[in-house]
Motif scaffolding. Structure first.
Motif, mmCIF file in Angstrom:
data_model
loop_
_atom_site.group_PDB
_atom_site.id
_atom_site.type_symbol
_atom_site.label_atom_id
_atom_site.label_comp_id
_atom_site.label_asym_id
_atom_site.label_seq_id
_atom_site.Cartn_x
_atom_site.Cartn_y
_atom_site.Cartn_z
ATOM 1 N N THR A 1 0.812 -1.218 0.000
ATOM 2 C CA THR A 1 0.000 0.000 0.000
ATOM 3 C C THR A 1 0.845 1.269 0.000
ATOM 4 O OG1 THR A 1 -0.111 -0.077 2.428
ATOM 5 C CG2 THR A 1 -1.894 -1.152 1.186
ATOM 6 N N SER A 2 2.148 1.138 -0.020
ATOM 7 C CA SER A 2 3.027 2.311 0.048
ATOM 8 C C SER A 2 2.844 3.222 -1.161
ATOM 9 C CB SER A 2 4.489 1.863 0.129
ATOM 10 O OG SER A 2 5.364 2.965 0.038
ATOM 11 N N SER A 3 3.048 4.522 -0.948
ATOM 12 C CA SER A 3 3.017 5.469 -2.058
ATOM 13 C C SER A 3 4.285 5.394 -2.892
ATOM 14 C CB SER A 3 2.844 6.896 -1.523
ATOM 15 O OG SER A 3 3.923 7.245 -0.676
ATOM 16 N N ASN A 4 5.321 4.783 -2.348
ATOM 17 C CA ASN A 4 6.570 4.587 -3.072
ATOM 18 C C ASN A 4 6.408 3.381 -3.999
ATOM 19 O OD1 ASN A 4 9.240 3.311 -3.567
ATOM 20 N ND2 ASN A 4 10.025 5.006 -2.337
ATOM 21 N N ASP A 5 6.568 3.601 -5.294
ATOM 22 C CA ASP A 5 6.314 2.538 -6.259
ATOM 23 C C ASP A 5 7.205 1.324 -6.051
ATOM 24 O OD1 ASP A 5 4.294 3.927 -7.530
ATOM 25 O OD2 ASP A 5 5.611 4.788 -9.060
ATOM 26 N N CYS A 6 8.440 1.545 -5.615
ATOM 27 C CA CYS A 6 9.362 0.420 -5.431
ATOM 28 C C CYS A 6 9.063 -0.347 -4.154
ATOM 29 C CB CYS A 6 10.804 0.915 -5.443
ATOM 30 S SG CYS A 6 11.369 1.428 -7.095
ATOM 31 N N VAL A 7 8.682 0.359 -3.107
ATOM 32 C CA VAL A 7 8.301 -0.315 -1.859
ATOM 33 C C VAL A 7 7.037 -1.146 -2.080
ATOM 34 C CG1 VAL A 7 7.557 0.041 0.527
ATOM 35 C CG2 VAL A 7 9.397 1.440 -0.426
ATOM 36 N N ALA A 8 6.122 -0.623 -2.896
ATOM 37 C CA ALA A 8 4.879 -1.334 -3.183
ATOM 38 C C ALA A 8 5.044 -2.373 -4.285
ATOM 39 C CB ALA A 8 3.796 -0.343 -3.590
ATOM 40 N N GLY A 9 6.170 -2.327 -5.000
ATOM 41 C CA GLY A 9 6.413 -3.304 -6.055
ATOM 42 C C GLY A 9 5.598 -3.081 -7.308
ATOM 43 N N ARG A 10 5.254 -1.818 -7.606
ATOM 44 C CA ARG A 10 4.506 -1.558 -8.837
ATOM 45 C C ARG A 10 5.419 -1.726 -10.041
ATOM 46 N NH1 ARG A 10 2.963 2.640 -5.294
ATOM 47 N NH2 ARG A 10 0.924 2.176 -4.348
ATOM 48 N N ASP A 11 4.801 -2.026 -11.183
ATOM 49 C CA ASP A 11 5.575 -2.354 -12.372
ATOM 50 C C ASP A 11 6.523 -1.242 -12.800
ATOM 51 O OD1 ASP A 11 4.504 -4.851 -12.499
ATOM 52 O OD2 ASP A 11 3.197 -4.467 -14.222
ATOM 53 N N ASN A 12 6.105 0.034 -12.635
ATOM 54 C CA ASN A 12 6.974 1.105 -13.118
ATOM 55 C C ASN A 12 8.202 1.332 -12.243
ATOM 56 O OD1 ASN A 12 5.657 2.230 -10.983
ATOM 57 N ND2 ASN A 12 4.879 4.030 -12.069
ATOM 58 N N CYS A 13 8.317 0.607 -11.138
ATOM 59 C CA CYS A 13 9.544 0.663 -10.349
ATOM 60 C C CYS A 13 10.728 0.179 -11.169
ATOM 61 C CB CYS A 13 9.407 -0.187 -9.089
ATOM 62 S SG CYS A 13 10.945 -0.383 -8.156
ATOM 63 N N LEU A 14 10.488 -0.762 -12.070
ATOM 64 C CA LEU A 14 11.577 -1.303 -12.871
ATOM 65 C C LEU A 14 12.224 -0.209 -13.720
ATOM 66 C CD1 LEU A 14 13.154 -3.825 -13.734
ATOM 67 C CD2 LEU A 14 11.466 -4.139 -15.557
ATOM 68 N N ALA B 1 12.533 2.957 -12.919
ATOM 69 C CA ALA B 1 13.392 3.738 -12.030
ATOM 70 C C ALA B 1 14.684 2.991 -11.739
ATOM 71 C CB ALA B 1 12.654 4.057 -10.733
ATOM 72 N N THR B 2 14.575 1.686 -11.535
ATOM 73 C CA THR B 2 15.758 0.870 -11.263
ATOM 74 C C THR B 2 16.701 0.866 -12.454
ATOM 75 O OG1 THR B 2 14.425 -0.553 -9.820
ATOM 76 C CG2 THR B 2 16.546 -1.405 -10.534
ATOM 77 N N LEU B 3 16.161 0.650 -13.638
ATOM 78 C CA LEU B 3 16.987 0.622 -14.843
ATOM 79 C C LEU B 3 17.605 1.988 -15.134
ATOM 80 C CD1 LEU B 3 14.895 -1.685 -17.189
ATOM 81 C CD2 LEU B 3 17.273 -2.048 -16.502
ATOM 82 N N LYS B 4 16.876 3.028 -14.884
ATOM 83 C CA LYS B 4 17.415 4.375 -15.112
ATOM 84 C C LYS B 4 18.634 4.621 -14.235
ATOM 85 C CE LYS B 4 16.151 9.287 -15.061
ATOM 86 N NZ LYS B 4 15.048 10.266 -14.819
ATOM 87 N N GLU B 5 18.540 4.226 -12.971
ATOM 88 C CA GLU B 5 19.653 4.446 -12.053
ATOM 89 C C GLU B 5 20.849 3.559 -12.407
ATOM 90 O OE1 GLU B 5 21.468 6.357 -8.758
ATOM 91 O OE2 GLU B 5 19.759 6.789 -10.055
ATOM 92 N N LEU B 6 20.592 2.307 -12.725
ATOM 93 C CA LEU B 6 21.686 1.418 -13.101
ATOM 94 C C LEU B 6 22.353 1.883 -14.396
ATOM 95 C CD1 LEU B 6 20.052 -2.051 -12.342
ATOM 96 C CD2 LEU B 6 21.837 -0.909 -11.010
ATOM 97 N N SER B 7 21.563 2.390 -15.319
ATOM 98 C CA SER B 7 22.113 2.843 -16.597
ATOM 99 C C SER B 7 22.955 4.098 -16.444
ATOM 100 C CB SER B 7 20.982 3.090 -17.603
ATOM 101 O OG SER B 7 20.334 1.879 -17.933
ATOM 102 N N ARG B 8 22.635 4.935 -15.487
ATOM 103 C CA ARG B 8 23.466 6.115 -15.247
ATOM 104 C C ARG B 8 24.910 5.700 -14.987
ATOM 105 N NH1 ARG B 8 22.629 10.672 -11.378
ATOM 106 N NH2 ARG B 8 22.576 9.076 -9.781
ATOM 107 N N ILE B 9 25.082 4.705 -14.140
ATOM 108 C CA ILE B 9 26.420 4.233 -13.809
ATOM 109 C C ILE B 9 27.027 3.485 -14.997
ATOM 110 C CG2 ILE B 9 27.748 2.733 -12.280
ATOM 111 C CD1 ILE B 9 25.622 3.261 -10.116
ATOM 112 N N ALA B 10 26.251 2.612 -15.616
ATOM 113 C CA ALA B 10 26.764 1.807 -16.721
ATOM 114 C C ALA B 10 27.186 2.677 -17.900
ATOM 115 C CB ALA B 10 25.721 0.786 -17.159
ATOM 116 N N ASP B 11 26.405 3.692 -18.230
ATOM 117 C CA ASP B 11 26.736 4.547 -19.365
ATOM 118 C C ASP B 11 27.985 5.373 -19.093
ATOM 119 O OD1 ASP B 11 24.479 3.513 -20.508
ATOM 120 O OD2 ASP B 11 23.337 5.378 -20.530
ATOM 121 N N ALA B 12 28.072 5.958 -17.899
ATOM 122 C CA ALA B 12 29.221 6.800 -17.572
ATOM 123 C C ALA B 12 30.514 5.987 -17.541
ATOM 124 C CB ALA B 12 29.012 7.489 -16.228
#
Length: 328
Positions: free
Chosen positions: A56-69, A71-82
């Motif tokens: 029930t969390s408002s945080n998509d990742c804590v609640a496990g909503r699909d669009n959390c993925l 956010a996860t990929l965006k953050e991982l790609s920041r490091i991978a691209d740089a």
């Protein structure tokens, strides 16, 4: 000792791989060279972040909503691209993490692949947070906050000490042998109805194997041509890599069980210390087999190859399709 003998000693031969695998299966039972900006953990600006799964969390990742993925990929790609654009030796594991997360997304969208998709989404994000927190702490100079296994991996990248295979193994060791038991213990091993979450955990193995071959091919094509050549001193094949990772993942689950079942805080602290120490010891094992031996071997060829090829497209499709060299 002759030059030929030294080079033979440095090689990742079948015998050494077998020994390393045996050690890997037993372990637990017993500055990054490129930076990204801003240099802060993503969890610090995600309101309401917690490792606990709260549907029930408002945080998509804590609640496990699909669009959390995303956010996860965006953050991982920041490091991978740089790291790829700068040919940092951190680029190998960083890109591998993006590919594994993309493949998780592919598997998640297959009906019935997981029993509890929202929980899997949440666990995926928590796992990623452990890596990104360690990376940003290291690049910020906050070494006290960096687990020892990660510090060994990041130091090796900074010093350009190991082959691309070594970079991959050091990152996977810290990720699986060190981080994963704590992630599993924090998010929970048992569902609310009392059933074990192990079946979903084991379901990951199905795509880990098929993702290994295109991953090694991409690492070889973009960062170090020796990475997928088992005949090379530092090469590794997809079957051996998968077997190592599979063994590490099983031990990580057992270590998580030990954390959860520890009867006292003192007992849990001992389990935690053993996890940290064993992951650090495994990192040292990897250094022993994957380090260059100057002047016979060095990172020069790897670095020159990366400078010419880091923008190249991955040569093989993954389960999720054709991958782009940057982004996700």
């Amino acid at each position: 000792m002759s030059a030929k003998s030294l080079l033979r000693r440095a090689r990742w031969t079948g015998e050494v791989l077998a020994a390393a695998l045996a050690v890997a299966l037993a372990v637990g039972g017993t500055s990054a060279s490129a930076t990204t900006a801003p240099n802060v953990p993503w969890s610090s600006y995600l309101n309401g972040w917690t490792d606990q799964y709260v549907p029930t969390s408002s945080n998509d990742c804590v609640a496990g909503r699909d669009n959390c993925l995303k956010a996860t990929l965006k953050e991982l790609s920041r490091i991978a691209d740089a790291t790829a654009k700068s040919c940092s030796h951190d680029a190998v594991f960083a890109r591998a993490y993006v590919r594994m997360t993309q493949t998780y997304g592919w598997s998640r969208d297959i009906p019935g692949y997981y029993q509890d998709v929202p929980f899997a989404n949440h666990q995926d994000a928590v796992f990623a947070k452990h890596y990104t927190d360690a990376y940003y702490a290291y690049t910020s100079g906050d070494l006290a906050s960096v687990p020892q296994a990660w510090r060994i991996a990041f130091d090796a990248s900074r010093d350009e000490r190991v082959s691309a295979t070594g970079s991959l193994l050091l990152g996977m060791n810290a990720h699986i042998n060190r981080d994963l038991p704590f992630v599993l213990a924090s998010v929970g091993l048992v569902a609310p109805d009392g059933s074990s979450r192990k079946p979903d955990y084991d379901a990951v193995e199905k795509w880990l194997y098929t993702a290994t071959e295109p991953l090694l091919a991409e690492v070889a094509a973009r960062f170090d041509p020796s990475a997928d050549d088992a005949e090379d001193p530092f090469g590794l094949n997809n079957l051996v890599l998968f077997q190592i990772v599979s063994g590490w993942r099983e031990q990580a689950w057992r270590n998580a069980e030990a954390l959860v079942s520890a009867p006292t805080p003192q007992a849990r602290a001992l389990v935690a210390a053993n996890i940290e120490n064993d992951a650090a010891a495994e990192a040292q094992n990897i250094l022993a087999t994957q380090s260059y031996v100057p002047p016979l071997t060095s990172s020069t060829a790897r670095d020159q190859w990366c400078a010419a090829h880091h923008d190249d497209a991955p040569p093989m499709p993954y389960d999720f399709g054709t991958a782009k060299p940057y982004g996700y």
